[in-house]
Design a protein around this motif. Sequence first.
Motif, PDB file in Angstrom:
ATOM      1  N   ASP A 163       0.671  -1.273   0.028  1.00  0.00           N
ATOM      2  CA  ASP A 163       0.111  -0.124   0.121  1.00  0.00           C
ATOM      3  C   ASP A 163       0.945   1.370   0.082  1.00  0.00           C
ATOM      4  O   ASP A 163       0.442   2.308   0.499  1.00  0.00           O
ATOM      5  N   ASP A 164       2.055   1.234  -0.527  1.00  0.00           N
ATOM      6  CA  ASP A 164       2.886   2.432  -0.739  1.00  0.00           C
ATOM      7  C   ASP A 164       2.721   3.321  -2.156  1.00  0.00           C
ATOM      8  O   ASP A 164       3.478   4.206  -2.169  1.00  0.00           O
ATOM      9  N   ARG A 211     -10.304  -5.894   1.633  1.00  0.00           N
ATOM     10  CA  ARG A 211     -10.547  -4.464   1.554  1.00  0.00           C
ATOM     11  C   ARG A 211     -10.523  -3.972  -0.002  1.00  0.00           C
ATOM     12  O   ARG A 211      -9.787  -4.469  -0.818  1.00  0.00           O
ATOM     13  N   GLU A 212     -11.554  -3.161  -0.215  1.00  0.00           N
ATOM     14  CA  GLU A 212     -11.681  -2.609  -1.806  1.00  0.00           C
ATOM     15  C   GLU A 212     -10.470  -2.223  -2.224  1.00  0.00           C
ATOM     16  O   GLU A 212     -10.118  -2.122  -3.386  1.00  0.00           O
ATOM     17  N   ASP A 213      -9.716  -1.270  -1.368  1.00  0.00           N
ATOM     18  CA  ASP A 213      -8.343  -0.504  -1.864  1.00  0.00           C
ATOM     19  C   ASP A 213      -7.101  -1.124  -1.225  1.00  0.00           C
ATOM     20  O   ASP A 213      -6.007  -0.798  -1.284  1.00  0.00           O
ATOM     21  N   GLY A 214      -7.391  -2.580  -0.734  1.00  0.00           N
ATOM     22  CA  GLY A 214      -5.892  -3.252  -0.371  1.00  0.00           C
ATOM     23  C   GLY A 214      -5.917  -4.433  -0.843  1.00  0.00           C
ATOM     24  O   GLY A 214      -6.875  -5.397  -0.902  1.00  0.00           O
ATOM     25  N   ILE A 215      -4.720  -4.902  -1.188  1.00  0.00           N
ATOM     26  CA  ILE A 215      -4.263  -6.200  -1.863  1.00  0.00           C
ATOM     27  C   ILE A 215      -4.063  -7.083  -0.806  1.00  0.00           C
ATOM     28  O   ILE A 215      -3.196  -6.842   0.409  1.00  0.00           O
ATOM     29  N   GLY A 236      -0.379  -4.377   2.939  1.00  0.00           N
ATOM     30  CA  GLY A 236      -0.522  -3.338   4.090  1.00  0.00           C
ATOM     31  C   GLY A 236       0.783  -3.325   4.739  1.00  0.00           C
ATOM     32  O   GLY A 236       1.667  -4.204   4.697  1.00  0.00           O
ATOM     33  N   ALA A 237       1.028  -2.568   5.358  1.00  0.00           N
ATOM     34  CA  ALA A 237       2.298  -2.160   6.045  1.00  0.00           C
ATOM     35  C   ALA A 237       2.322  -3.485   7.222  1.00  0.00           C
ATOM     36  O   ALA A 237       1.103  -3.594   7.739  1.00  0.00           O
ATOM     37  N   GLY A 238       3.360  -3.912   7.550  1.00  0.00           N
ATOM     38  CA  GLY A 238       3.557  -5.051   8.756  1.00  0.00           C
ATOM     39  C   GLY A 238       4.217  -6.094   8.254  1.00  0.00           C
ATOM     40  O   GLY A 238       5.011  -6.294   7.310  1.00  0.00           O
ATOM     41  N   ASP A 239       4.261  -7.136   9.194  1.00  0.00           N
ATOM     42  CA  ASP A 239       4.866  -8.312   8.816  1.00  0.00           C
ATOM     43  C   ASP A 239       4.264  -9.283   7.992  1.00  0.00           C
ATOM     44  O   ASP A 239       3.255 -10.103   8.375  1.00  0.00           O
ATOM     45  N   TYR A 240       4.404  -9.211   6.873  1.00  0.00           N
ATOM     46  CA  TYR A 240       3.586 -10.218   5.885  1.00  0.00           C
ATOM     47  C   TYR A 240       3.716 -11.722   6.057  1.00  0.00           C
ATOM     48  O   TYR A 240       4.511 -12.246   6.182  1.00  0.00           O
TER      49      TYR A 240
END
Length: 457
Positions: A163-164, A211-215, A236-240
């Motif tokens: 999400d960057d 999320r409609e705007d998140g992969i 999103g940001a975080g530990d994938y």
Amino acid sequence: MRVRNLAITASVAALAAAGLTLPLAGTASAASTLKDDYNGDGYRDLAVGTPRSNSVTVTFGSASGVTGSRSVTVTQNTAGVPGVTEAGDEFGENITSGDTDGDGYADLIIGAPGERVEGKPSGSVTVIKGGRNAFTAGGHVLNAPEDTTGRFGEATTWTDFDDDGAPQLAVISGDNWWYYSGARGTAYGLEVDFIPEGAHLDGMVAGNFKREDGIGLVLYGERADGGAWTAHMNGGAGDYGYQAEVLGEGGDRTATRDAATAGDVNGDGYDDLITGNSTGSRGGSVTVRFGGDGKFGTPVTYDQASAGVPGADEADDGFGASVAAGDVTGDGLADLAVGAPGEQVGTAGGTGSVTLLQSSAGKFTSGKAWHQETAGVPGVAEAGDSFGMSVRLKDINKNGKADLATGAVGEDIGTTVDAGAVWVLRGTTTGLTSSYAASFNGTDFNQGGTSFGTTLR
């Protein structure tokens, strides 16, 4: 198996006779923003991987679809492409695409999980630059990190997973997965505790599932005991992978080791996950998991015994061996193509078929099967053709309706057994049509080898 040639267009025949596989330059005044428009002419292109001959052939889209007369074939022996073609590299085992360098042209991203690199585990991923004269500006290669047992490049995706605002490259090997901030540089190892010990990962698919705007990302493959395994993780940001959710495994027929795709089949703005299980039920099945705000809906599974699905649920059909989502009718809802490469047509076993299931508010209650005995489809259904082994839905002629591309890796061409071939059927407001159907094979591009059409992108 009876050996014969497919009918091909005069332009393809002329191309083959001339020995040409050069692309035509894009005619658009500015480069395209399409994820798979390699020459910037505003049309989506079809890439065909043939890992047994270590090659990828791109047929360029146009208002008349694809015929094979505008094409280019790349290998590791192509000028500017890193590496050297060697037996067993499996160059073209998987293909993805995207504008990796921000120049407005899509680039080819090709996995070669069998590549042998001295001092490293097996596998590589090659990025080849698109452009007005596609694939003439070179590329670069990514090799396997040290902390894998090999088969790096088994699958790839190019998407904005964190999400960057800029896409990233994700790559899996047989037992691990990595993330690149861009299309080169450092490979970042990701959370793997959710992957079963001894599992072999086969594929992944990205989509806006929760999320409609998140992969989000779905990984799938096979456990050490042979059972299928499928898991999802949010982007999103975080530990994938830290909060990965196992969606199905073992004998659960909603899990897959075969194929997965994403598309909005019910029009709610969320991508839905469709998985194929070629051994689910007797003859295979497909499962739809509807995306939603923070969670998937209850899985819905279809097989050839389901109402509205043509055919019969018979052992070894392999229904679900390949799946693809795309809006064939232009109504805004993703339809579903399902390959059944083991399907018997007439008295010949293993000829194969593809079923198009049309979405009606997210339900698949009507469909039609397509094969080489369908009126207008070039060729003849023969034992072992495996028509439907690969499928792809995309709008190639830019009319707002997805076209079906499908491969038959067992198709014989002339004296070449299992040469393989690809068919393209156009989408219309009522579904697929065999009018203007195109078919082509490796010999049309002066390619040797077998199993043309193993991979479609």
